[in-house]
Write a protein that holds these residues in place. Structure first.
Motif, PDB file in Angstrom:
ATOM      1  N   ASP A 155       0.802  -1.231   0.000  1.00 31.04           N
ATOM      2  CA  ASP A 155       0.000   0.000   0.000  1.00 31.04           C
ATOM      3  C   ASP A 155       0.831   1.275   0.000  1.00 31.04           C
ATOM      4  O   ASP A 155       0.369   2.326   0.431  1.00 31.04           O
ATOM      5  N   LYS A 317      -3.422   0.527  -9.480  1.00 30.86           N
ATOM      6  CA  LYS A 317      -3.520   0.659  -8.033  1.00 30.86           C
ATOM      7  C   LYS A 317      -4.564   1.720  -7.687  1.00 30.86           C
ATOM      8  O   LYS A 317      -4.906   2.585  -8.507  1.00 30.86           O
ATOM      9  N   LYS A 318      -5.055   1.646  -6.451  1.00 30.37           N
ATOM     10  CA  LYS A 318      -5.939   2.716  -6.014  1.00 30.37           C
ATOM     11  C   LYS A 318      -5.135   4.006  -5.918  1.00 30.37           C
ATOM     12  O   LYS A 318      -3.910   3.986  -5.767  1.00 30.37           O
ATOM     13  N   ARG A 319      -5.807   5.102  -5.986  1.00 28.94           N
ATOM     14  CA  ARG A 319      -5.117   6.386  -5.982  1.00 28.94           C
ATOM     15  C   ARG A 319      -4.349   6.595  -4.682  1.00 28.94           C
ATOM     16  O   ARG A 319      -4.798   6.220  -3.603  1.00 28.94           O
ATOM     17  N   ARG A 321      -3.109   8.159  -1.501  1.00 25.61           N
ATOM     18  CA  ARG A 321      -3.679   9.066  -0.503  1.00 25.61           C
ATOM     19  C   ARG A 321      -2.643   9.265   0.596  1.00 25.61           C
ATOM     20  O   ARG A 321      -2.227   8.319   1.262  1.00 25.61           O
TER      21      ARG A 321
END
Length: 685
Positions: A155, A317-319, A321
């Motif tokens: 992550d 991938k998710k943005r 943050r």
């Protein structure tokens, strides 16, 4: 997200554009998918720009680069200092932690390691490297690449190391930063290329082309250096990024008439990403239309950039943050412990005439502005540092419960009214004086070359005056490079090279001073006795008259040689043995010796193996480092140390610059540094 085959020419060229500035023009280009990379952006800036890139017509995320030279949030010793630990595992761990801290701010390309070999301490950027030796430099390069690219987290962005500065940037004439390197092909291949070769073999994902002229062709426009040697011979398949505006600077080098010609030369040479100058953005499309570049060439470069982004896990991938990333922050205690260990292992005891370690309760005076200084303990390129977390020398002593009197005495480069008198007064009333003198962090690093590498004059006056009233002085040298300490070595009874050791400077020094930790650092860059000796290094070659004097007005030998570093205990070397006195080609050969801690303190000792080819078809150095091992020995303990000598260690480049292994006589040196060692012989048959 677009694939390469679906992208317009402008969008492909955009993947080759990196900016370190962000104005209206860059914002517009980014929104249109015409910028592929940024540097010097962190946290919320990274998140905002990544989102803008993902919402652009290409939908391709950005490479976000940064200079993480010896730490990001946690600052470790400058790389030159840490190389003196001879602890590759420790070096790797510091880089892995630094990369993780950077990744938490969205950084995915780290502009390190600097693997330039340098033999000139006047050059300020010696602080960023591993010293003068190509073997050690190669081993450190591997360790640092492994650390920066460990990527053992979830992550967070993965990180790519960027080996720099390709190539021979560490050999500027006169030690002047950015100046040209005029070296032989042999020197290039034997001294300056090996650490880059090691970085490539370790899987480094990117390489930075350097500013300097190399034998008439600046490297960022040098097709033979980049496409021929780096890609062709070394087999590098990753991304080449220019140093800051070094492509456009081909105009200043006078091999390009304008930015347009510079863009063509840089791209043809093999530079994939133009850092900050904007010449690729402005001119590559025109050069394609004019037939001076082809779309296929653009596709190859853009394809390498996209492949790197894929390796970094940026697609699918998710943005990113920043809030999520910061929740994964490190346990601060673990970072502090690693920084303390790194600082302790980097400190080098240069001289000790029975003054150290200090006894608890010693009546002590501390003198010198640098003793109460936070930022200058950190050195150049101090990352995104919290300066208040830096432990000063005074705080380190206080943390041990030691009492002392303190006086600044002078500024770094100027006197203070009454400062010397006050320093003399307190020095006359104590048992031992701790003098903390040297350079600020701004006196070394990029664009910080010095012609005079002595301790600044005001501080030298302070030292000499204090010694008139108390000779029991421990000199602590703060610097980002070797300094000329000839007067100090002749007159001061104890000298510790602190370097610029990072956040835990004061705690590490205090533990060394009071014997809580036994110093074990060994020099990786020779200390000259005079600036006139430079360049001076251990692996020189003999002349036809090796016994003749080199100078008539100064000593021939350096002040402190490669590998020099004392301990609070005594290590004895004995029983050198070779498994064969006449090994055959390809036959296994082992060299061993027994090392004994004869003193009263436990301690660590780095055992070094040097080899000399006595007679060869081309001249060879008087000795070359070929191995090292760091041992921990309790007081009275002995250990056997053994090295395997391979054909690769004994081979060299022949007159045609091809690897060769020749029969003949070899000398083997096994010991504590380049001047103190056991010596043996064998005949390769």
């Amino acid at each position: 997200m677009k694939r390469l085959s679906d992208m317009t020419l402008e969008e492909k060229i955009g993947q080759l554009v990196m900016y370190g500035k962000y104005g209206e023009a860059q914002q517009k280009a980014l929104a249109e998918g015409r910028i592929g990379s940024f540097l010097n952006n962190r946290g919320e800036e990274t998140q905002m720009r990544q989102n803008l890139a993902l919402d652009s017509p290409t939908g391709i995320p950005l490479i976000m680069g940064d200079d993480v030279i010896h730490g990001f949030r946690t600052i470790f010793p400058i790389p030159l200092a840490l190389s003196c630990s001879f602890d590759l595992g420790l070096i790797e761990e510091t880089c892995a932690l630094s990369a993780r801290e950077a990744a938490m701010e969205g950084i995915n390309m780290i502009f390190a390691p600097m693997v330039d070999i340098s033999r000139d301490p006047r050059w300020g950027r010696v602080a960023e490297g591993a010293g003068e030796d190509p073997y050690l430099g190669s081993e450190v390069a591997r360790a640092r690449v492994r650390g920066y690219q460990r990527n053992d987290w979830e992550d967070l962005p993965k990180t790519a190391a960027c080996a720099k500065h390709y190539v021979a940037y560490g050999a500027p004439q006169g030690g002047r930063d950015y100046d040209g390197a005029d070296i032989s092909e042999r020197s290039l291949r034997e001294i300056y290329l090996p650490p880059f070769d090691a970085a490539v073999k370790a899987g480094v994902m990117s390489v930075m082309s350097s500013f300097n002229d190399l034998n008439g062709i600046p490297v960022s426009g040098n097709e033979r250096a980049i496409r021929g040697i780096l890609r062709g011979e070394l087999g590098f398949g990753g991304v080449v990024v220019s140093d800051w505006e070094s492509v456009e600077e081909l105009v200043n080098h006078s091999i390009a008439s304008d930015g347009r010609e510079a863009a063509r030369l840089g791209f043809k040479a093999g530079v994939d990403i133009d850092m900050n100058s904007g010449v690729y953005e402005r001119y590559l499309k025109e050069l394609v239309r004019e037939g001076k570049l082809t779309v296929e060439e653009i596709d190859q470069a853009a394809g390498r950039v996209l492949k790197l982004k894929e390796r970094l896990g940026l697609f699918g991938k998710k943005r990113f943050r920043i809030e999520d990333a910061r929740r994964l922050s490190l346990e601060n205690l673990a970072a502090k412990e690693l920084a303390l260990k790194a600082a302790r292992e980097s400190i080098v005891l240069l001289k000790n005439r029975d003054l150290l370690p200090l006894r608890k309760g010693t009546k002590l005076a501390v003198i010198g502005k640098l003793a109460d200084d936070r930022p200058d303990m950190l050195g150049c390129w101090a990352g995104q540092v919290e300066v208040q977390e830096s432990v000063t020398v005074l705080e380190g002593l206080e943390n041990l419960g030691e009492e002392f009197r303190y006086e600044r005495g002078c500024e770094i480069n100027s006197d203070i009214e009454g400062g010397i008198d006050r320093a003399r007064e307190i020095a006359s009333k104590v048992q031992v004086v701790l003098m903390v003198l040297g350079e600020t962090s701004s006196m070394s690093g990029e664009n910080r070359s010095r012609a005079d590498i002595t301790i600044p004059a005001a501080q030298r006056r302070l030292l000499r005056s204090v010694m008139e009233v108390n000779e029991n002085v421990v000199l602590v040298v703060v610097s980002g490079r070797p300094l000329v300490l000839s007067w100090e070595e002749a007159n001061v009874p104890a000298i510790l090279q602190l370097w610029q050791p990072g956040h835990q400077a004061g705690n590490a020094l205090a533990e060394i001073l009071y014997g809580i930790h036994n110093p074990s650092g060994k020099l990786t860059l020779t200390f000259p006795a005079s600036v006139g000796q430079i360049p001076v290094y251990y692996n020189r070659k003999n002349t036809g008259r090796p016994l003749f004097k080199k100078y008539i007005d100064i000593q021939d030998e350096p002040l402190f040689p490669f590998g020099w570093g004392l301990s609070y205990t005594d290590f004895d070397y004995e029983d050198l043995a070779l498994s064969s006195g006449s090994p055959k080609m390809g036959e296994e050969l082992k060299v061993s010796a027994r090392v004994t801690n004869r003193g009263d303190h436990d301690g660590s000792e780095t055992v070094m193996l040097f080899v000399r080819d006595v007679t060869a078809s081309v001249t060879r150095p008087v000795m070359e480092l070929k191995g090292f091992e760091k041992l921990f020995l309790k007081a009275g303990q002995s250990k056997n140390v053994q090295f395997d000598i391979t054909g690769e260690m004994l081979s060299f480049l022949d007159e045609n610059l091809k690897p060769a292994l020749e029969k003949g006589r070899f000398e083997v040196f096994l010991g504590r540094n380049s001047v103190e060692h056991l010596k043996g012989y064998f005949e390769l048959i």
